[in-house]
Design a protein around this motif. Sequence first.
Motif, PDB file in Angstrom:
ATOM      1  N   PRO A 189      -7.670   0.146  -7.413  1.00 12.05           N
ATOM      2  CA  PRO A 189      -7.782  -0.737  -6.244  1.00 12.05           C
ATOM      3  C   PRO A 189      -9.199  -0.701  -5.670  1.00 12.05           C
ATOM      4  O   PRO A 189      -9.845   0.343  -5.625  1.00 12.05           O
ATOM      5  CB  PRO A 189      -6.773  -0.138  -5.261  1.00 12.05           C
ATOM      6  CG  PRO A 189      -5.822   0.651  -6.099  1.00 12.05           C
ATOM      7  CD  PRO A 189      -6.635   1.183  -7.227  1.00 12.05           C
ATOM      8  N   TRP A 209      -8.608  -6.813   0.161  1.00 10.55           N
ATOM      9  CA  TRP A 209      -8.537  -6.336  -1.215  1.00 10.55           C
ATOM     10  C   TRP A 209      -9.284  -7.273  -2.157  1.00 10.55           C
ATOM     11  O   TRP A 209      -9.163  -8.491  -2.053  1.00 10.55           O
ATOM     12  CB  TRP A 209      -7.089  -6.235  -1.692  1.00 10.55           C
ATOM     13  CG  TRP A 209      -6.272  -5.172  -1.045  1.00 10.55           C
ATOM     14  CD1 TRP A 209      -5.210  -5.347  -0.188  1.00 10.55           C
ATOM     15  CD2 TRP A 209      -6.434  -3.755  -1.193  1.00 10.55           C
ATOM     16  NE1 TRP A 209      -4.721  -4.129   0.201  1.00 10.55           N
ATOM     17  CE2 TRP A 209      -5.442  -3.132  -0.398  1.00 10.55           C
ATOM     18  CE3 TRP A 209      -7.323  -2.959  -1.919  1.00 10.55           C
ATOM     19  CZ2 TRP A 209      -5.311  -1.747  -0.311  1.00 10.55           C
ATOM     20  CZ3 TRP A 209      -7.200  -1.580  -1.833  1.00 10.55           C
ATOM     21  CH2 TRP A 209      -6.203  -0.986  -1.045  1.00 10.55           C
ATOM     22  N   VAL A 237       0.843  -1.202   0.000  1.00  9.04           N
ATOM     23  CA  VAL A 237       0.000   0.000   0.000  1.00  9.04           C
ATOM     24  C   VAL A 237       0.874   1.246   0.000  1.00  9.04           C
ATOM     25  O   VAL A 237       0.645   2.190  -0.765  1.00  9.04           O
ATOM     26  CB  VAL A 237      -0.947  -0.007   1.214  1.00  9.04           C
ATOM     27  CG1 VAL A 237      -1.715   1.305   1.300  1.00  9.04           C
ATOM     28  CG2 VAL A 237      -1.924  -1.169   1.134  1.00  9.04           C
ATOM     29  N   ARG A 254      -9.231  -5.957  -5.549  1.00  9.14           N
ATOM     30  CA  ARG A 254      -8.259  -5.558  -6.571  1.00  9.14           C
ATOM     31  C   ARG A 254      -7.145  -4.828  -5.841  1.00  9.14           C
ATOM     32  O   ARG A 254      -7.404  -3.882  -5.118  1.00  9.14           O
ATOM     33  CB  ARG A 254      -8.923  -4.670  -7.634  1.00  9.14           C
ATOM     34  CG  ARG A 254     -10.002  -5.393  -8.453  1.00  9.14           C
ATOM     35  CD  ARG A 254     -10.863  -4.418  -9.239  1.00  9.14           C
ATOM     36  NE  ARG A 254     -10.083  -3.576 -10.125  1.00  9.14           N
ATOM     37  CZ  ARG A 254      -9.727  -3.927 -11.367  1.00  9.14           C
ATOM     38  NH1 ARG A 254     -10.065  -5.125 -11.837  1.00  9.14           N
ATOM     39  NH2 ARG A 254      -9.054  -3.103 -12.143  1.00  9.14           N
ATOM     40  N   GLY A 255      -5.918  -5.272  -6.030  1.00  5.68           N
ATOM     41  CA  GLY A 255      -4.804  -4.829  -5.200  1.00  5.68           C
ATOM     42  C   GLY A 255      -4.390  -3.378  -5.381  1.00  5.68           C
ATOM     43  O   GLY A 255      -4.746  -2.725  -6.379  1.00  5.68           O
ATOM     44  N   PRO A 256      -3.612  -2.863  -4.421  1.00  7.82           N
ATOM     45  CA  PRO A 256      -3.202  -1.451  -4.432  1.00  7.82           C
ATOM     46  C   PRO A 256      -2.184  -1.114  -5.503  1.00  7.82           C
ATOM     47  O   PRO A 256      -1.877   0.062  -5.716  1.00  7.82           O
ATOM     48  CB  PRO A 256      -2.600  -1.266  -3.034  1.00  7.82           C
ATOM     49  CG  PRO A 256      -2.105  -2.625  -2.658  1.00  7.82           C
ATOM     50  CD  PRO A 256      -3.106  -3.585  -3.245  1.00  7.82           C
ATOM     51  N   GLU A 257      -1.638  -2.136  -6.187  1.00  7.23           N
ATOM     52  CA  GLU A 257      -0.654  -1.868  -7.242  1.00  7.23           C
ATOM     53  C   GLU A 257      -1.296  -1.308  -8.508  1.00  7.23           C
ATOM     54  O   GLU A 257      -0.601  -0.795  -9.400  1.00  7.23           O
ATOM     55  CB  GLU A 257       0.108  -3.160  -7.585  1.00  7.23           C
ATOM     56  CG  GLU A 257      -0.676  -4.199  -8.359  1.00  7.23           C
ATOM     57  CD  GLU A 257      -1.644  -5.014  -7.512  1.00  7.23           C
ATOM     58  OE1 GLU A 257      -2.393  -5.839  -8.089  1.00  7.23           O
ATOM     59  OE2 GLU A 257      -1.652  -4.842  -6.271  1.00  7.23           O
ATOM     60  N   ARG A 258      -2.616  -1.360  -8.604  1.00  5.64           N
ATOM     61  CA  ARG A 258      -3.303  -0.869  -9.795  1.00  5.64           C
ATOM     62  C   ARG A 258      -3.300   0.659  -9.836  1.00  5.64           C
ATOM     63  O   ARG A 258      -3.402   1.314  -8.802  1.00  5.64           O
ATOM     64  CB  ARG A 258      -4.747  -1.383  -9.833  1.00  5.64           C
ATOM     65  CG  ARG A 258      -4.837  -2.898  -9.937  1.00  5.64           C
ATOM     66  CD  ARG A 258      -6.277  -3.376  -9.896  1.00  5.64           C
ATOM     67  NE  ARG A 258      -6.345  -4.822  -9.938  1.00  5.64           N
ATOM     68  CZ  ARG A 258      -6.356  -5.537 -11.059  1.00  5.64           C
ATOM     69  NH1 ARG A 258      -6.321  -4.913 -12.232  1.00  5.64           N
ATOM     70  NH2 ARG A 258      -6.411  -6.859 -11.023  1.00  5.64           N
TER      71      ARG A 258
END
Length: 259
Positions: A135, A211, A41, A213-217
């Motif tokens: 995300p 999550w 995050v 959809r992960g925070p890397e998006r």
Amino acid sequence: MGDGIGRYRGTESRLAQWLRRRPKRTAADDGNDREKLLLAVAAAGLPLAPAAYPVGYSCSCERIGCPTPARHPVSFAWQTQSTTDRSQIERWARNEPEANFITATGMVHDVLDVPLAAGRAALERLLAEGVEVGPVAESPAAGPGGGRMLFFTATRGTPEDEDEWWPCELDCHPETMDEHPGLRWHCRGSYVLVPPARLPGDEDAHPAVAWIRGPERPLPDPLNLLETLQDACARHAAERGADGDGGHPAHEIAWPLTR
């Protein structure tokens, strides 16, 4: 037959031995996963600060009648305390192994916070239409009505006109309930819990806030999602029917609340 039984017993014995040799998951493993998620995050640029955590069905803050148990920061200076510094987050995570974490909105990102059922319908529609969705987290146990879904977006920035802001209490004022039922836009001065986070009464092995959809998006423009989320919230409110008080749609109050 005797040889077959012997071979079976030998196989069973080897299987039992293999199972005994398998490493068991420990609290340290869970702690490492938690730390990795928090660092992911922070790496995405979302500032973090420690939050309260559940103690049974109560809150670690020990405040009698805490209105948002395990869902609020531990420090009143959370806005200035929030950081993406890896070393600081590692220290917090290791020194406070039970703590939840919040991310302060309105600096790098905003969060569009909707009833869970409405959020799931909106997410399905957005993805089907090919809209870039960033995300997304959900909190099935957060409050009455089946929980909330959080859509992380880019922030709107700092407007010249103060009236342009939609405060985080958007869904709490009578004049906005009909227009935006159930929708809260977390921007400047607000925060949300970030996964992994646990809520009071959560005895499941998995965190209540997780999550999808992960925070890397990449963070999308909130206006690209807003119309679909508004429509889904309106449909959700209509399906739930009137609450019997002046005909206003039944309505879930999101968090955080003012402490």
